[in-house]
Scaffold this motif. Structure first.
Motif, PDB file in Angstrom:
ATOM      1  N   PRO A   1      19.690  25.608   7.360  1.00  0.00           N
ATOM      2  CA  PRO A   1      18.713  26.521   7.960  1.00  0.00           C
ATOM      3  C   PRO A   1      17.802  25.764   8.916  1.00  0.00           C
ATOM      4  CG  PRO A   1      18.040  25.952   5.727  1.00  0.00           C
ATOM      5  CD  PRO A   1      19.407  25.342   5.933  1.00  0.00           C
ATOM      6  N   LEU A   2      17.597  26.325  10.106  1.00  0.00           N
ATOM      7  CA  LEU A   2      16.740  25.689  11.098  1.00  0.00           C
ATOM      8  C   LEU A   2      16.178  26.745  12.039  1.00  0.00           C
ATOM      9  CD1 LEU A   2      15.688  23.032  12.432  1.00  0.00           C
ATOM     10  CD2 LEU A   2      17.711  23.117  13.905  1.00  0.00           C
ATOM     11  N   SER A   3      14.874  26.691  12.262  1.00  0.00           N
ATOM     12  CA  SER A   3      14.236  27.548  13.259  1.00  0.00           C
ATOM     13  C   SER A   3      13.930  26.709  14.488  1.00  0.00           C
ATOM     14  CB  SER A   3      12.934  28.139  12.703  1.00  0.00           C
ATOM     15  OG  SER A   3      13.171  28.914  11.553  1.00  0.00           O
ATOM     16  N   ILE A   4      13.967  27.336  15.664  1.00  0.00           N
ATOM     17  CA  ILE A   4      13.644  26.629  16.899  1.00  0.00           C
ATOM     18  C   ILE A   4      12.593  27.411  17.675  1.00  0.00           C
ATOM     19  CG2 ILE A   4      15.925  25.553  17.067  1.00  0.00           C
ATOM     20  CD1 ILE A   4      16.500  27.548  19.375  1.00  0.00           C
ATOM     21  N   GLN A   5      11.811  26.699  18.484  1.00  0.00           N
ATOM     22  CA  GLN A   5      10.830  27.334  19.354  1.00  0.00           C
ATOM     23  C   GLN A   5      10.533  26.411  20.526  1.00  0.00           C
ATOM     24  OE1 GLN A   5       7.427  28.978  17.364  1.00  0.00           O
ATOM     25  NE2 GLN A   5       6.187  29.067  19.215  1.00  0.00           N
TER      26      GLN A   5
ATOM     27  N   THR B   1      20.543  24.055  17.417  1.00  0.00           N
ATOM     28  CA  THR B   1      20.988  25.249  16.698  1.00  0.00           C
ATOM     29  C   THR B   1      22.476  25.177  16.386  1.00  0.00           C
ATOM     30  OG1 THR B   1      19.271  26.620  17.708  1.00  0.00           O
ATOM     31  CG2 THR B   1      21.192  27.759  16.824  1.00  0.00           C
ATOM     32  N   ASP B   2      23.264  24.751  17.367  1.00  0.00           N
ATOM     33  CA  ASP B   2      24.710  24.630  17.151  1.00  0.00           C
ATOM     34  C   ASP B   2      25.012  23.635  16.028  1.00  0.00           C
ATOM     35  OD1 ASP B   2      25.145  26.410  19.200  1.00  0.00           O
ATOM     36  OD2 ASP B   2      25.617  24.870  20.701  1.00  0.00           O
ATOM     37  N   ARG B   3      24.283  22.530  16.020  1.00  0.00           N
ATOM     38  CA  ARG B   3      24.509  21.512  14.993  1.00  0.00           C
ATOM     39  C   ARG B   3      24.140  22.045  13.611  1.00  0.00           C
ATOM     40  NH1 ARG B   3      21.409  16.266  16.478  1.00  0.00           N
ATOM     41  NH2 ARG B   3      22.678  15.407  14.784  1.00  0.00           N
ATOM     42  N   ALA B   4      23.016  22.751  13.540  1.00  0.00           N
ATOM     43  CA  ALA B   4      22.590  23.305  12.257  1.00  0.00           C
ATOM     44  C   ALA B   4      23.607  24.318  11.735  1.00  0.00           C
ATOM     45  CB  ALA B   4      21.216  23.955  12.403  1.00  0.00           C
ATOM     46  N   MET B   5      24.125  25.143  12.638  1.00  0.00           N
ATOM     47  CA  MET B   5      25.130  26.128  12.226  1.00  0.00           C
ATOM     48  C   MET B   5      26.391  25.431  11.733  1.00  0.00           C
ATOM     49  SD  MET B   5      24.686  29.047  15.180  1.00  0.00           S
ATOM     50  CE  MET B   5      26.067  30.006  14.540  1.00  0.00           C
ATOM     51  N   ALA B   6      26.799  24.370  12.428  1.00  0.00           N
ATOM     52  CA  ALA B   6      28.008  23.654  12.032  1.00  0.00           C
ATOM     53  C   ALA B   6      27.864  23.031  10.645  1.00  0.00           C
ATOM     54  CB  ALA B   6      28.330  22.572  13.058  1.00  0.00           C
ATOM     55  N   GLU B   7      26.638  22.597  10.318  1.00  0.00           N
ATOM     56  CA  GLU B   7      26.401  21.965   9.017  1.00  0.00           C
ATOM     57  C   GLU B   7      25.878  22.959   7.985  1.00  0.00           C
ATOM     58  OE1 GLU B   7      24.616  18.092   8.892  1.00  0.00           O
ATOM     59  OE2 GLU B   7      24.910  17.794  11.045  1.00  0.00           O
TER      60      GLU B   7
ATOM     61  N   ALA C   1      17.773  16.152   9.498  1.00  0.00           N
ATOM     62  CA  ALA C   1      17.527  15.244   8.375  1.00  0.00           C
ATOM     63  C   ALA C   1      16.554  15.868   7.390  1.00  0.00           C
ATOM     64  CB  ALA C   1      16.997  13.906   8.887  1.00  0.00           C
ATOM     65  N   ALA C   2      15.515  16.530   7.899  1.00  0.00           N
ATOM     66  CA  ALA C   2      14.544  17.189   7.024  1.00  0.00           C
ATOM     67  C   ALA C   2      15.148  18.417   6.354  1.00  0.00           C
ATOM     68  CB  ALA C   2      13.301  17.575   7.824  1.00  0.00           C
ATOM     69  N   ALA C   3      15.972  19.155   7.087  1.00  0.00           N
ATOM     70  CA  ALA C   3      16.625  20.324   6.497  1.00  0.00           C
ATOM     71  C   ALA C   3      17.525  19.920   5.340  1.00  0.00           C
ATOM     72  CB  ALA C   3      17.425  21.076   7.561  1.00  0.00           C
ATOM     73  N   ARG C   4      18.140  18.755   5.428  1.00  0.00           N
ATOM     74  CA  ARG C   4      18.981  18.274   4.335  1.00  0.00           C
ATOM     75  C   ARG C   4      18.168  17.977   3.072  1.00  0.00           C
ATOM     76  NH1 ARG C   4      22.871  16.848   8.221  1.00  0.00           N
ATOM     77  NH2 ARG C   4      21.659  15.194   9.217  1.00  0.00           N
ATOM     78  N   CYS C   5      16.853  17.798   3.264  1.00  0.00           N
ATOM     79  CA  CYS C   5      15.967  17.574   2.110  1.00  0.00           C
ATOM     80  C   CYS C   5      15.429  18.879   1.539  1.00  0.00           C
ATOM     81  CB  CYS C   5      14.792  16.687   2.533  1.00  0.00           C
ATOM     82  SG  CYS C   5      15.246  15.015   3.013  1.00  0.00           S
ATOM     83  N   GLY C   6      15.895  20.016   2.063  1.00  0.00           N
ATOM     84  CA  GLY C   6      15.448  21.301   1.570  1.00  0.00           C
ATOM     85  C   GLY C   6      14.138  21.770   2.159  1.00  0.00           C
ATOM     86  N   CYS C   7      13.732  21.173   3.274  1.00  0.00           N
ATOM     87  CA  CYS C   7      12.471  21.550   3.914  1.00  0.00           C
ATOM     88  C   CYS C   7      12.656  22.789   4.786  1.00  0.00           C
ATOM     89  CB  CYS C   7      11.943  20.396   4.771  1.00  0.00           C
ATOM     90  SG  CYS C   7      11.562  18.901   3.835  1.00  0.00           S
ATOM     91  N   ASP C   8      11.557  23.473   5.041  1.00  0.00           N
ATOM     92  CA  ASP C   8      11.501  24.618   5.951  1.00  0.00           C
ATOM     93  C   ASP C   8      11.135  24.060   7.322  1.00  0.00           C
ATOM     94  OD1 ASP C   8      11.104  26.974   7.297  1.00  0.00           O
ATOM     95  OD2 ASP C   8       9.310  27.557   6.183  1.00  0.00           O
TER      96      ASP C   8
END
Length: 268
Positions: A93-97, A84-90, A62-69
């Motif tokens: 950009p998303l980082s995970i840790q 990660t899979d969901r972000a790639m499908a849509e 939801a935050a990535a859709r707002c252009g957030c890092d």
């Protein structure tokens, strides 16, 4: 007072619980909660955002859709893989840790906003988790949380489970994060809080359909049934009864409102 060693054991058990079942199926149902929360938080394009106990990434996306890092964190790697899979499908950009909500590996004030949707509320040491949310949020930054309330359906579900499989002694119930008084204790010293009660509606064909879904997919319920073994029918019947008593549908289906609170705070 629960010892640190005992809390560590509880946390290890929790990790196994959330890795069981298919939390992604539950997260898919409640995704609208994250979208609404992020809009309420009024995040800015380019903001550095941390999603704590992100699960499969509802708030992160939801935050990535707002252009957030956005950086999504959780202590269950399999859930982050799903994010990660969901972000790639849509194509977002998303980082995970991998990270523990009670020991976030980040600097003081590193993030413009810190989010969590029914995630951080399950940390066993509530005061420590709340302090970490405040620590990594910059002055003037935003914390935004969605937490199940004690008086809602999910709060009732945990009470129902607890009658059959008692929780570890000395641990505060997670739905206390949905109590305004408790939230002010945990976060009021660091944030100027706005707390808004909301309802998410679970929709199923029947109360038995809801009970089946939670028994199969939701880690806490699944593990409770595993612990009860052949004695699980009483818990199942109680979940069905809880769902029936909460049903507001008039068309023969099931519509169960579950109270939660939306919390938006500005770091002092």
């Amino acid at each position: 007072m629960t010892s640190t060693l005992a809390l560590d054991g509880i946390k290890a058990k929790q990790q196994k619980t959330w890795a069981s079942g298919d939390y992604g199926a539950v997260a898919a149902l409640i995704h609208p909660m994250a979208e609404l929360l992020v809009q309420s938080a009024d995040l800015s394009y380019g903001a550095r955002v941390l999603d704590v106990a992100a699960g499969t990434g509802n708030a992160s996306l939801a935050a990535a859709r707002c252009g957030c890092d956005v950086l999504a964190t959780d202590y269950v790697p399999a859930l982050l893989d799903r994010a990660t899979d969901r972000a790639m499908a849509e194509r977002l950009p998303l980082s995970i840790q991998e990270a523990d909500a009670e020991a976030l590996p980040f600097g003081d004030g590193e993030f413009d906003a810190v989010l969590s949707v029914v995630g951080v509320m399950f940390a066993p040491h509530q005061e420590v988790a709340a302090a970490e949310l405040a620590r990594v949020c910059r002055p003037g930054g935003t914390v935004a949380l969605a937490n199940w309330a004690p008086d809602g359906f999910i709060g009732g579900l945990f009470k129902t489970i607890g009658r059959h499989v008692p929780p570890p002694p000395g641990i505060s119930p997670p739905p206390l994060w949905g109590s305004p008084d408790r939230l002010r204790e945990l976060l009021g010293g660091s944030f100027e809080l706005t707390i808004t009660p909301r309802d998410f509606v679970f929709r199923f064909a029947s109360a038995a359909g809801l009970a089946d879904f939670f028994k199969e997919h939701y880690g806490p319920t699944l593990k409770a049934f595993e612990a009860l073994g052949d004695n699980g029918k009483a818990l199942y019947d109680d979940i069905v009864a809880l769902a029936d008593s909460s049903n507001v549908a008039t068309d023969g289906t099931l519509k169960v409102p579950s109270r939660y609170v939306e919390v938006v705070g500005i770091r002092r």
